[in-house]
Every structure is written in structure tokens, then in C-alpha cells.
Design an enzyme around this catalytic site. Structure first.
Site, PDB file in Angstrom:
ATOM      1  N   GLN A   1       2.295  -6.322  -1.491  1.00 48.49           N
ATOM      2  CA  GLN A   1       2.513  -4.892  -1.682  1.00 48.49           C
ATOM      3  C   GLN A   1       2.052  -4.116  -0.444  1.00 48.49           C
ATOM      4  O   GLN A   1       0.983  -3.534  -0.431  1.00 48.49           O
ATOM      5  CB  GLN A   1       1.743  -4.433  -2.925  1.00 48.49           C
ATOM      6  CG  GLN A   1       2.096  -3.066  -3.405  1.00 48.49           C
ATOM      7  CD  GLN A   1       3.493  -2.997  -3.970  1.00 48.49           C
ATOM      8  OE1 GLN A   1       3.951  -3.915  -4.643  1.00 48.49           O
ATOM      9  NE2 GLN A   1       4.189  -1.924  -3.700  1.00 48.49           N
ATOM     10  N   PHE A   2       2.876  -4.136   0.617  1.00 49.47           N
ATOM     11  CA  PHE A   2       2.479  -3.468   1.860  1.00 49.47           C
ATOM     12  C   PHE A   2       2.299  -1.970   1.680  1.00 49.47           C
ATOM     13  O   PHE A   2       1.577  -1.330   2.439  1.00 49.47           O
ATOM     14  CB  PHE A   2       3.489  -3.755   2.987  1.00 49.47           C
ATOM     15  CG  PHE A   2       4.742  -2.948   2.923  1.00 49.47           C
ATOM     16  CD1 PHE A   2       4.838  -1.759   3.624  1.00 49.47           C
ATOM     17  CD2 PHE A   2       5.828  -3.363   2.156  1.00 49.47           C
ATOM     18  CE1 PHE A   2       5.994  -0.997   3.568  1.00 49.47           C
ATOM     19  CE2 PHE A   2       6.973  -2.615   2.103  1.00 49.47           C
ATOM     20  CZ  PHE A   2       7.064  -1.424   2.800  1.00 49.47           C
ATOM     21  N   THR A   3       2.906  -1.377   0.653  1.00 52.41           N
ATOM     22  CA  THR A   3       2.800   0.070   0.467  1.00 52.41           C
ATOM     23  C   THR A   3       1.385   0.506   0.106  1.00 52.41           C
ATOM     24  O   THR A   3       1.064   1.691   0.201  1.00 52.41           O
ATOM     25  CB  THR A   3       3.800   0.575  -0.594  1.00 52.41           C
ATOM     26  OG1 THR A   3       3.535  -0.079  -1.843  1.00 52.41           O
ATOM     27  CG2 THR A   3       5.230   0.309  -0.165  1.00 52.41           C
TER      28      THR A   3
END
Length: 132
Positions: free
Chosen positions: A66-68
Site C-alpha cells: 500500500q504505497f499510498t
């Protein structure tokens, strides 16, 4: 967890771990975080106190890249993801984290790194924790 309508990862009782990898993170960080996730006492004992870990309850882990989570929202209305690790580095550390968690004997399910995923969770209790 679904990718293109197909189930790619699924667990019973345990944790859904949303994992963001930032620039500068390394293998030692992945291993340290996996140990914290495995040993964090966030499951209730018979008296209702948070006193049991994922290891204690025999739980599983669904780990979602989940890079966000690394978003910088300090300026304007559009988040910046400039502090997220490059995809090649993030994917390696994502797999390092999963391997380290699995090394504790915890069953680990994953999605597909970088894919558009539909994650469905049932949150059985009021616990959502950010670890760094």
C-alpha cells in the site's frame, strides 16, 4: 483479496496488514516490523484486555502492499508519493517482510504487488494501529 475478479489471498482470523515502504527503508526495517506485528499484544485475553499477540492466538496475516500510506498531504489537495520507495525496492522489501513474518510460523497470504486489488475485511473490534 481480489485481483481481476480472482481471489489471490484470503485468511480467517488474524490481521490485515497494509504495508507501505518508504525511501530509505531496508531489510532490517522489514524484519523489525515483522517482529513487531507478530508480537504486538492487540488481541483480547479472557478479561478483555489487550494481552495476546498474533502468535498467541494462532492468527494469520493478509499483507497488502500500500504505497499510498506514504502520501504527503502537507501541500495542496493532491497527495505526493515522492517519499514512497521505488517499485523494485518496495517489492523486495514487501517480500522480505512477508518472509520474516512467515518465519515466526504465522501463515501469510498476499496480494499481487502493484496490482489493482479489491480488499475486503471484517474488522472484529476497534483496533487499527499504525506502526513505524
Amino acid at each position: 483479496m481480489l485481483v481481476a475478479g480472482k481471489t489471490v489471498g484470503e485468511i480467517e482470523a488474524g490481521l490485515c496488514v497494509l504495508l507501505g515502504v518508504a525511501r530509505g527503508d531496508g531489510q532490517a526495517d522489514a524484519e523489525r516490523l515483522a517482529a513487531r506485528v507478530a508480537q504486538l499484544r492487540i488481541f483480547e485475553n479472557d478479561e478483555g484486555r489487550f494481552d495476546r499477540s498474533l502468535l498467541d492466538v494462532g492468527g494469520e496475516a493478509l499483507v497488502v502492499s500500500q504505497f499510498t500510506l506514504i502520501a504527503d498531504t502537507a501541500k495542496g489537495n493532491r497527495p505526493s508519493f515522492g517519499e514512497a520507495a521505488e517499485p523494485e525496492v518496495a517489492e523486495r522489501l514487501y517480500h522480505d517482510f512477508c518472509a520474516a513474518l512467515s518465519g515466526f510460523g504465522i501463515p501469510v497470504e498476499t496480494g499481487v504487488f502493484g496490482a489493482r486489488m479489491r480488499v475486503e475485511i471484517t474488522n472484529d473490534g476497534p483496533v487499527t494501529i499504525v506502526l513505524g
